[in-house]
Design an enzyme around this catalytic site. Structure first.
Site, PDB file in Angstrom:
ATOM      1  CG  ASP A  64     139.350  10.145  88.613  1.00  0.00           C
ATOM      2  OD1 ASP A  64     139.717  11.199  88.064  1.00  0.00           O
ATOM      3  OD2 ASP A  64     138.178   9.944  88.972  1.00  0.00           O
ATOM      4  CD  GLU A  65     135.893   6.725  87.407  1.00  0.00           C
ATOM      5  OE1 GLU A  65     135.230   5.806  87.896  1.00  0.00           O
ATOM      6  OE2 GLU A  65     135.393   7.838  87.124  1.00  0.00           O
TER       7      GLU A  65
END
Length: 568
Positions: free
Chosen positions: A336-337
């Site tokens: 993620d991210e």
């Protein structure tokens, strides 16, 4: 979904049995989660004999069930729970409850994502005997918890002439805890897992590492914890992990480990600085008004370099150790991210991009090399939804076979759940709009002139959590089957063991019931008004058991049921 019930059958099952409950408007004991089927036409109670014991005729219980039997036997004879408002259930003149017999069809069944957790429970006032029948030991453990919630008083009594037939709607009912931003001693994790089991939650998603720290000691990569943990006393040893896994299985809870990568890996830089880009740099080099140049989504920078061959040898060691320590068939690999500017600080990556490649192709290189490391260990990979749905950096679905990939959603509520299942992936729902327990406590960066407003505020109340339907917008039955369940999450920028119980409970219990037996009554209406009184009573018992759950109403409301409602 549980193999024992698809969404439609489970809903019919729920409607049929909830009619029995509704004849008296509210069940007279604060069972949580409310079973899917209860018949208790003439409420009565009987004493529990001081010599009460649990029998396993024609059954050789495995060590996990045996642990649960011993635990619940002690609890039943020693808890002596005194409700603030004792239930108005008369005591039978018949003999006390002498024993509980367990009948299990498949006593050696392992705890897996598709495990059957259904059970029936009956208690007779005339014979002084009780019976639990379950397909698996794990269903029997759920039944023992329900059995324990039917008791109260000192000396203890138990509801009698009652029949319960129960099973969960969703197979995945979890809680994620981040132990990187704040360290939690093993005792806190055990207390959390014990409370999860009491709420019939069955998955502890352990977000072990992140940019801030790497607290788990891995035999093949010992320097990661030596140089990445906050300190020697803030590590989880191999013995700690094995003890925790055994403790969780004794409570019917699976542990799914997460080692987040390639983002959120700044804590790896102490051991392997050569494979981590932008480590230990200021996260907002151009200030908060230039979010596009951020090096991380919050303080703590560092991302693995997908172009460095050593990245994958380190990952191979990590995943192999995880598979050795955690028997669960799932490994969560994060993804993620991704912060584009972090990768761009590395000269080899800049050259790669200058040659016409993209950040998405860079992430594809990483997934194409790391995903097989997980599947080669006979594990299914879970990723956060970003890997497929992020607008800036993502990978094509061809690199994520649905047979070996599960996606966990956290953005855009029902919309992203729908996108995931319509693409053929199994989904775990953790929408930040409903299931993020850390939201609403303000933001944490210093010299913040905005007033420290939480990005995911407001605070997620138990009602907001309880009312969320994770199948919202999903009408196709085949797509509904792909929604395995949900997880509430606690990211720990502003939480540690001192506040853990109150941040989690009783709000996590709201999701537990919604995913076990639903959040609607027999008319299809949300049942949160009736649930309020039960949750008050259940919170009271959790506190009695040592869980410092927050109150949801003043005691006056508990003493005056219905008087605190908005509508009479």
């Amino acid at each position: 979904m549980s193999k024992s019930a698809n969404p439609l059958l489970a809903f019919v099952f729920f409607l049929h049995f909830s009619l029995v409950i509704s004849t008296s408007h509210a069940f007279p004991l604060p069972l949580w989660p409310l079973p899917t089927g209860v018949s208790y036409p003439n409420p009565i109670s009987i004493p529990i004999s001081p010599s009460f014991h649990i029998l396993t005729p024609n059954l050789h219980p495995g060590r996990h069930l045996l642990s649960a039997i011993n635990r619940y036997t002690r609890l039943l004879l020693s808890e002596h729970f005194i409700p603030f408002v004792p239930p108005s259930i008369p005591l039978s003149p018949y003999s006390p409850l002498l024993s509980l017999s367990l009948s299990i069809s498949h006593p050696s069944s392992p705890l897996l994502p598709s495990t059957n957790e259904s059970y029936t429970l009956s208690i007779s006032s005339t014979s002084g005997l009780a019976l639990i029948s379950a397909d698996t030991p794990w269903g029997a453990i759920r039944a023992l918890e329900t059995f324990s919630q039917l008791t109260w008083g000192n000396p203890p009594v138990i509801a009698a002439d009652i029949f319960i037939a129960d099973q969960p709607i969703f197979e995945h009912r979890g809680l994620m805890l981040d132990t990187s931003r704040s360290y939690f001693p093993v005792r806190d994790l055990k207390r959390l897992i014990g409370a999860m089991a009491a709420n019939k939650m069955n998955v502890f998603h352990w977000h072990i590492t992140d940019a801030q720290s790497f607290p788990i000691e891995l035999p093949s990569e010992p320097e990661l914890a030596e140089k990445g943990a906050y300190g020697p006393e803030m590590r989880y040893s191999v013995e700690d992990v094995r003890d925790l896994v055994e403790f969780a299985l004794n409570h019917g809870v699976r542990i799914v480990p997460e080692i987040d990568s390639p983002g959120h890996t700044g804590s790896w830089a102490g051991a392997h600085p050569d494979i981590v880009t932008c480590a230990n740099m200021f996260w907002l080099p151009d200030g908060p008004d230039n979010w596009s140049t951020r090096l991380a989504s919050e303080p703590g920078t560092g991302q693995l370099n997908p172009l460095h061959p050593k990245t994958y040898s380190v990952l191979r060691h990590i995943f192999t150790d995880l598979a050795s320590l955690f028997p669960d068939p799932f490994i969560h690999a994060g993804a993620d991210e991704i912060a584009p500017s972090c990768w761009s600080t590395d000269p080899t990556i800049r050259s790669y991009l200058a040659a016409g490649k993209t950040l998405s192709s860079l992430l594809s290189t990483f997934i194409n090399s790391s995903h097989p490391l997980i599947t080669s260990l006979n594990r299914t990979a879970i990723y956060w939804e970003d890997v497929l749905l992020n607008a800036e950096v993502n990978v094509p679905g061809s690199l994520l076979p649905p047979s070996t990939t599960i996606l966990q959603t956290w953005n855009n509520g029902p919309n992203n759940t729908k996108l995931i299942v319509s693409a053929g992936y199994r989904a775990i729902v953790s929408s930040s709009d409903f299931y993020y327990l850390d939201c609403g406590h303000g933001d944490f960066p210093g010299n913040d002139s905005s007033g420290g407003v939480s990005w995911c505020g407001p605070f997620k109340t138990w009602q907001m959590i309880y009312n969320y339907d994770i199948l919202e917008g999903i009408e196709e039955e085949e797509e509904a089957r792909l929604v395995l369940g949900g997880e509430v999450t606690l990211w720990t920028e502003q939480a540690d063991g001192e506040v853990l119980d109150g941040r989690v409970w009783p709000r996590a219990a709201a999701m537990a019931e919604a995913l076990w037996s639903g959040n609607r009554d027999e008319t299809g209406r949300k049942r949160y008004a009736e649930a309020t009184d039960r949750l008050n009573g259940w919170r009271e018992r959790m506190v009695w058991r040592g869980i410092k759950a927050e109150p949801i109403q003043p005691l006056w409301c508990r003493k005056n049921p219905g008087m605190c409602n908005l509508v009479k």
